[in-house]
Design a protein around this motif. Structure first.
Motif, PDB file in Angstrom:
ATOM      1  N   GLN A 124      -2.914 -10.034   3.547  1.00 37.47           N
ATOM      2  CA  GLN A 124      -3.782  -8.863   3.522  1.00 37.47           C
ATOM      3  C   GLN A 124      -3.571  -7.979   4.747  1.00 37.47           C
ATOM      4  O   GLN A 124      -3.670  -6.750   4.662  1.00 37.47           O
ATOM      5  CB  GLN A 124      -5.235  -9.303   3.414  1.00 37.47           C
ATOM      6  CG  GLN A 124      -5.569  -9.965   2.088  1.00 37.47           C
ATOM      7  CD  GLN A 124      -7.061 -10.235   1.937  1.00 37.47           C
ATOM      8  OE1 GLN A 124      -7.880  -9.884   2.789  1.00 37.47           O
ATOM      9  NE2 GLN A 124      -7.431 -10.884   0.830  1.00 37.47           N
ATOM     10  N   LEU A 125      -3.272  -8.578   5.882  1.00 42.16           N
ATOM     11  CA  LEU A 125      -3.032  -7.798   7.092  1.00 42.16           C
ATOM     12  C   LEU A 125      -1.760  -6.966   6.943  1.00 42.16           C
ATOM     13  O   LEU A 125      -1.705  -5.810   7.362  1.00 42.16           O
ATOM     14  CB  LEU A 125      -2.932  -8.732   8.297  1.00 42.16           C
ATOM     15  CG  LEU A 125      -2.990  -8.105   9.691  1.00 42.16           C
ATOM     16  CD1 LEU A 125      -4.262  -7.284   9.870  1.00 42.16           C
ATOM     17  CD2 LEU A 125      -2.921  -9.192  10.755  1.00 42.16           C
ATOM     18  N   LEU A 126      -0.722  -7.544   6.334  1.00 42.79           N
ATOM     19  CA  LEU A 126       0.498  -6.785   6.079  1.00 42.79           C
ATOM     20  C   LEU A 126       0.222  -5.636   5.121  1.00 42.79           C
ATOM     21  O   LEU A 126       0.726  -4.522   5.312  1.00 42.79           O
ATOM     22  CB  LEU A 126       1.572  -7.707   5.501  1.00 42.79           C
ATOM     23  CG  LEU A 126       2.885  -7.024   5.097  1.00 42.79           C
ATOM     24  CD1 LEU A 126       3.556  -6.376   6.297  1.00 42.79           C
ATOM     25  CD2 LEU A 126       3.831  -8.015   4.430  1.00 42.79           C
ATOM     26  N   ALA A 127      -0.591  -5.867   4.103  1.00 47.53           N
ATOM     27  CA  ALA A 127      -0.919  -4.797   3.161  1.00 47.53           C
ATOM     28  C   ALA A 127      -1.643  -3.655   3.870  1.00 47.53           C
ATOM     29  O   ALA A 127      -1.369  -2.477   3.603  1.00 47.53           O
ATOM     30  CB  ALA A 127      -1.774  -5.352   2.021  1.00 47.53           C
ATOM     31  N   TRP A 128      -2.559  -4.011   4.783  1.00 43.98           N
ATOM     32  CA  TRP A 128      -3.250  -2.971   5.549  1.00 43.98           C
ATOM     33  C   TRP A 128      -2.254  -2.177   6.394  1.00 43.98           C
ATOM     34  O   TRP A 128      -2.281  -0.936   6.407  1.00 43.98           O
ATOM     35  CB  TRP A 128      -4.309  -3.606   6.467  1.00 43.98           C
ATOM     36  CG  TRP A 128      -4.989  -2.586   7.340  1.00 43.98           C
ATOM     37  CD1 TRP A 128      -6.112  -1.872   7.045  1.00 43.98           C
ATOM     38  CD2 TRP A 128      -4.567  -2.153   8.642  1.00 43.98           C
ATOM     39  NE1 TRP A 128      -6.420  -1.014   8.088  1.00 43.98           N
ATOM     40  CE2 TRP A 128      -5.486  -1.163   9.077  1.00 43.98           C
ATOM     41  CE3 TRP A 128      -3.511  -2.491   9.479  1.00 43.98           C
ATOM     42  CZ2 TRP A 128      -5.373  -0.513  10.299  1.00 43.98           C
ATOM     43  CZ3 TRP A 128      -3.385  -1.839  10.704  1.00 43.98           C
ATOM     44  CH2 TRP A 128      -4.306  -0.879  11.114  1.00 43.98           C
ATOM     45  N   ALA A 129      -1.361  -2.874   7.082  1.00 44.93           N
ATOM     46  CA  ALA A 129      -0.400  -2.199   7.966  1.00 44.93           C
ATOM     47  C   ALA A 129       0.550  -1.315   7.165  1.00 44.93           C
ATOM     48  O   ALA A 129       0.890  -0.198   7.597  1.00 44.93           O
ATOM     49  CB  ALA A 129       0.373  -3.234   8.774  1.00 44.93           C
ATOM     50  N   MET A 130       0.995  -1.790   6.012  1.00 42.38           N
ATOM     51  CA  MET A 130       1.865  -0.969   5.176  1.00 42.38           C
ATOM     52  C   MET A 130       1.141   0.291   4.711  1.00 42.38           C
ATOM     53  O   MET A 130       1.716   1.385   4.694  1.00 42.38           O
ATOM     54  CB  MET A 130       2.350  -1.781   3.980  1.00 42.38           C
ATOM     55  CG  MET A 130       3.334  -2.877   4.337  1.00 42.38           C
ATOM     56  SD  MET A 130       3.646  -4.002   2.933  1.00 42.38           S
ATOM     57  CE  MET A 130       4.291  -2.858   1.707  1.00 42.38           C
ATOM     58  N   GLY A 131      -0.118   0.141   4.343  1.00 46.10           N
ATOM     59  CA  GLY A 131      -0.892   1.306   3.935  1.00 46.10           C
ATOM     60  C   GLY A 131      -1.059   2.300   5.054  1.00 46.10           C
ATOM     61  O   GLY A 131      -0.931   3.516   4.858  1.00 46.10           O
ATOM     62  N   ARG A 132      -1.335   1.791   6.254  1.00 41.99           N
ATOM     63  CA  ARG A 132      -1.494   2.695   7.399  1.00 41.99           C
ATOM     64  C   ARG A 132      -0.164   3.380   7.736  1.00 41.99           C
ATOM     65  O   ARG A 132      -0.149   4.574   8.050  1.00 41.99           O
ATOM     66  CB  ARG A 132      -2.007   1.912   8.619  1.00 41.99           C
ATOM     67  CG  ARG A 132      -2.080   2.742   9.885  1.00 41.99           C
ATOM     68  CD  ARG A 132      -2.941   3.987   9.701  1.00 41.99           C
ATOM     69  NE  ARG A 132      -2.706   4.964  10.757  1.00 41.99           N
ATOM     70  CZ  ARG A 132      -2.770   6.290  10.593  1.00 41.99           C
ATOM     71  NH1 ARG A 132      -3.059   6.804   9.389  1.00 41.99           N
ATOM     72  NH2 ARG A 132      -2.538   7.104  11.589  1.00 41.99           N
ATOM     73  N   ALA A 133       0.941   2.647   7.649  1.00 41.10           N
ATOM     74  CA  ALA A 133       2.248   3.252   7.902  1.00 41.10           C
ATOM     75  C   ALA A 133       2.520   4.375   6.901  1.00 41.10           C
ATOM     76  O   ALA A 133       3.023   5.450   7.270  1.00 41.10           O
ATOM     77  CB  ALA A 133       3.336   2.195   7.832  1.00 41.10           C
ATOM     78  N   ARG A 134       2.191   4.148   5.645  1.00 38.60           N
ATOM     79  CA  ARG A 134       2.403   5.196   4.640  1.00 38.60           C
ATOM     80  C   ARG A 134       1.529   6.410   4.933  1.00 38.60           C
ATOM     81  O   ARG A 134       1.969   7.560   4.769  1.00 38.60           O
ATOM     82  CB  ARG A 134       2.113   4.636   3.242  1.00 38.60           C
ATOM     83  CG  ARG A 134       3.168   3.624   2.779  1.00 38.60           C
ATOM     84  CD  ARG A 134       2.841   3.056   1.402  1.00 38.60           C
ATOM     85  NE  ARG A 134       3.853   2.111   0.951  1.00 38.60           N
ATOM     86  CZ  ARG A 134       4.991   2.437   0.348  1.00 38.60           C
ATOM     87  NH1 ARG A 134       5.241   3.721   0.093  1.00 38.60           N
ATOM     88  NH2 ARG A 134       5.864   1.518  -0.018  1.00 38.60           N
ATOM     89  N   GLN A 135       0.292   6.184   5.375  1.00 39.73           N
ATOM     90  CA  GLN A 135      -0.559   7.314   5.747  1.00 39.73           C
ATOM     91  C   GLN A 135       0.036   8.100   6.910  1.00 39.73           C
ATOM     92  O   GLN A 135       0.064   9.340   6.907  1.00 39.73           O
ATOM     93  CB  GLN A 135      -1.945   6.805   6.147  1.00 39.73           C
ATOM     94  CG  GLN A 135      -2.805   6.321   5.011  1.00 39.73           C
ATOM     95  CD  GLN A 135      -4.172   5.862   5.506  1.00 39.73           C
ATOM     96  OE1 GLN A 135      -4.357   5.532   6.680  1.00 39.73           O
ATOM     97  NE2 GLN A 135      -5.150   5.826   4.610  1.00 39.73           N
ATOM     98  N   ALA A 136       0.512   7.378   7.929  1.00 44.53           N
ATOM     99  CA  ALA A 136       1.061   8.034   9.105  1.00 44.53           C
ATOM    100  C   ALA A 136       2.299   8.849   8.760  1.00 44.53           C
ATOM    101  O   ALA A 136       2.485   9.972   9.257  1.00 44.53           O
ATOM    102  CB  ALA A 136       1.391   6.990  10.173  1.00 44.53           C
TER     103      ALA A 136
END
Length: 368
Positions: A124-136
């Motif tokens: 789940q932490l990786l999913a959060w980080a991937m989502g934030r990277a896509r937002q950035a």
């Protein structure tokens, strides 16, 4: 026929509108703060020890993350705490300056304490980080200079890391794209003496030559995979282990800068009359790792030569000089990291000088 038009990064990133924190493990989540540095450093070390490493992120390196050129703790970081307030998981989406780039990048860093693995927290932490990277990355869509550029989300995996980490990344869509080797050279063996022909001269690294050296680095690494130009801010970042006494440059004494704007439009950082830097060796002193590694070492962080000056033995002169300086300071080894597909033939040079592989790493990426 015209080449196909690339979709804008806003479309390609497919960024989520919201980023709910992980729910696995029953942890409480919040952004990093500077007050977390001691506990965060201890958490990162526990993760790295469990992964079999003998080198670690120091407290100074953790602290300097807060001063990275592009850093927003509230948006880009997350730490998970248990009911006692102990830090047990962390993530950071590292972003980079976009001045002069031809690739948009975001790098993911994170881990889960070994006592809490197997609970789904890492997934789940990786999913959060991937989502934030896509937002950035999607945030660049509003800039016409950037909207059409390719983009990459990456994660570095060290050879000693558990295989489950690679499985997790592949399940998330990451693929291995590049391989790196960490090399060691025993300084008890003789080091060759390599000179330079005038007007080339090897001189100490100085503050006055910082920006001239940065521009030399940008030219030297322009044809290296994934490399992007360093801005003055990114060039001076992450210097907690910088060893100026082990760092040197080569200048061409027949040339002086008329001003740096002739080389990179808009960059006015190098005053007219500054010596022209054509090669550089930047070293780090990672003293906090020597006990666990079992040896002392001078670490070559950057070695580069301007493309027009290659073939004049500048790199070997810089590296052998640094090796002798390391040895004079009592170091047992010289150490460096190299892209195994380096376009300049650097791996062969290092092998000729007696470097051998000690370990390595793989870059996993999602290309957008």
């Amino acid at each position: 026929m015209s080449p196909p038009v690339r979709a804008t990064i806003g479309d390609r990133a497919a960024a989520p509108s919201a980023l709910p924190p992980p729910t696995a493990g029953g942890l409480t989540w919040r952004p990093w703060t500077r007050a977390d540095v001691p506990a965060l450093t201890a958490l990162v070390r526990a993760v790295q020890e469990a992964d079999g490493r003998d080198w670690f992120t120091s407290a100074d390196e953790t602290a300097e993350s807060f001063d990275a050129p592009v850093f927003d703790a509230d948006a880009d970081t997350l730490v998970g705490l248990d009911a006692t307030g102990a830090l047990l998981a962390y993530a950071w989406v590292e972003r980079f300056p976009t001045d002069g780039v031809d690739l948009l990048r975001a790098t993911l860093v994170g881990g889960v304490h070994p006592t809490r693995r197997g609970e789904g927290i890492g997934t789940q932490l990786l999913a959060w980080a991937m989502g934030r990277a896509r937002q950035a990355l999607a945030a660049s869509d509003g800039d016409p200079r950037l909207a059409g550029l390719p983009a990459r989300i990456s994660v570095e995996v060290v050879d000693s890391d558990p295989p489950e980490r690679r499985d997790l990344l592949r399940a998330g869509g990451f693929e291995p794209v590049r391989y790196y080797a960490n090399l060691l050279r025993d300084l008890a063996a003789p080091v060759p003496a390599v000179g330079l022909e005038p007007p080339l001269r090897l001189v100490p690294w100085t503050d006055a030559l910082e920006d001239a050296t940065r521009l030399a680095r940008n030219d030297a690494f322009r044809d290296h995979w994934g490399s992007q130009p360093r801005t003055p801010e990114s060039w001076r970042a992450h210097r907690s282990s910088f060893a100026p006494g082990w760092s040197f440059v080569v200048v061409d004494e027949s040339v002086r800068y008329p001003g740096s704007e002739h080389e990179q439009p808009g960059d006015l950082t190098v005053p007219p009359g500054t010596p022209y830097v054509v090669g550089l060796h930047r070293a780090g002193r990672y003293e906090h790792d020597w006990a666990t590694q079992g040896y002392t070492a001078g670490y070559t962080e950057l070695l580069g030569v301007r493309r027009a000056y290659r073939g004049r033995r500048i790199a070997v002169a810089l590296l052998t000089h640094a090796m002798r300086v390391y040895a004079d300071d009592g170091m047992q080894h010289a150490e460096l990291d190299v892209d195994t597909d380096n376009p300049t033939g650097a791996p062969a040079l290092y092998a000729r000088l007696g470097y051998t592989k000690s370990d390595g790493s793989t870059l996993y990426a999602i290309e957008l």
